[in-house]
Write an enzyme that holds these catalytic residues in place. Structure first.
Site, mmCIF file in Angstrom:
data_model
loop_
_atom_site.group_PDB
_atom_site.id
_atom_site.type_symbol
_atom_site.label_atom_id
_atom_site.label_comp_id
_atom_site.label_asym_id
_atom_site.label_seq_id
_atom_site.Cartn_x
_atom_site.Cartn_y
_atom_site.Cartn_z
ATOM 1 C CD GLN A 26 2.180 0.644 -2.410
ATOM 2 O OE1 GLN A 26 1.348 0.631 -3.307
ATOM 3 N NE2 GLN A 26 1.893 1.073 -1.191
ATOM 4 C CE LYS A 50 -2.458 1.439 -3.753
ATOM 5 N NZ LYS A 50 -1.134 1.816 -3.301
ATOM 6 C CG ASP A 95 0.479 8.256 -4.740
ATOM 7 O OD1 ASP A 95 -0.681 8.129 -4.322
ATOM 8 O OD2 ASP A 95 1.428 7.529 -4.398
#
Ligand code: NAD
Length: 289
Positions: free
Chosen positions: A103, A59, A126
């Site tokens: 994460q 990322k 997200d």
């Protein structure tokens, strides 16, 4: 049409991702040329899971390549729920941060829903916050989970007709199955959501014009599960004897599916690309452009 007559396209998700990343990089460049700061993604890792560390590295590189800033914060595996929430709240309050990604998976003992629920919905790249999930359900503008967005982008770029199509989604997770079902429904497909208790899964899949497998069971979807001419999207990632494997027998569906995404260079690069796009979207709404 006999299955043998179908020419199957194996989707190059990386090539598609690179095309979109180029467009995103140009957009970032326009902001910077106009004297604005670059958008910034903040990624939080709790613990030292090697797979998570490797995803985060990917990322960071993806951000760098399009001129986007990224920061990483690592908390020890022993961090308490309160420690993690305090770190998320500090990022919420940081004016220089546009997107926050915690994460997953988090170490055992931490409540992932409670933690992702503390992310400012305006920075929730997200799409996991209840506010964004609810807006998706209501059909309102929102930040949406990245993998489902990537899947929709693949279907669009390969001109897969969705209006009135029968779509079957295997898997009902909050991060893939449920949101992609809603997006397909919004595109006027008739969606059947299947899961571990679904009866006659093979027969349901055989009726699908669009089949999305987001399960994590290696090679679950076989040749005789696929309707001739269907678009087959393999989201699953499993490791079998050290080898990365998807939910779909990609070689097996050759000559039956119209398109299939491979488990490598398929949906994965598109997921990261949609994370970049969501960060840019969050940035643009925060700075008001
Ligand atoms: P999850 O474990 O939260 O959900 C799996 C779903 O599959 C559940 O809804 C369950 O009911 C269903 N299921 C399990 N066994 C089944 C069976 N035998 N038949 C039918 N349904 C069954 O998983 P998730 O987070 O949605 O991820 C699914 C897979 O996709 C995993 O392999 C994950 O690693 C992968 N994934 C890949 C990407 C990517 O970018 N490529 C992104 C997210 C997830």
């Amino acid at each position: 049409m006999p299955p043998e007559s179908i020419s199957t396209t194996v989707v190059d998700g990386l090539a598609l991702a690179n095309e979109i990343r180029k467009e995103l990089g140009e957009a970032v460049g326009r902001h910077v040329s106009a004297g604005r700061r670059a958008p910034r993604l903040a990624v939080m890792l709790v613990g030292d899971d090697p797979a998570s560390a490797s995803y985060i590295k990917g990322k960071r590189r993806a951000c760098e390549r399009i001129g986007m800033d990224s920061t990483e914060q690592t908390l020890p595996a022993a961090a308490s729920q309160e420690d993690v929430i305090a770190a998320v709240e500090a990022l919420n309050a940081d004016e220089g941060v546009d997107g926050i990604l915690v994460q997953l998976p988090l170490p055992a003992g931490l409540d992932a829903n409670a933690i992702t629920g503390c992310v400012d919905p305006a920075k929730d790249v997200d799409g996991l916050h209840a506010m964004n999930a609810g807006r998706l359900l209501l059909g309102e503008p929102c930040l949406t989970a990245c993998t489902p967005l990537g899947i929709m982008e693949i279907l669009e770029r390969f001109e897969i007709p969705l209006e009135g199509a029968d779509a079957v989604v295997i898997g009902r997770s909050n991060i893939v199955g449920k949101p992609v079902s809603l997006l397909l429904q919004r595109a006027n497909a008739t969606v059947t959501m299947c899961h571990s208790r679904t009866r006659d899964l093979r027969e349901r899949c055989r009726a699908a014009d669009v089949l999305v497998a987001a399960v994590g069971v290696p090679l679950l979807v076989k040749r005789d599960w696929v309707k001739p001419g269907a678009a087959v999207i393999d989201v699953g990632v499993s490791v079998v004897d050290g080898v990365l494997t998807g939910d779909v027998d990609t070689a097996g569906v050759d000559g039956v599916a119209r398109i299939v995404t491979p488990h490598r260079r398929g949906v994965g690069p598109m997921t990261i690309t949609m994370l970049l796009r969501n960060t840019l979207t969050a940035y643009e709404s925060r700075i008001g452009t």
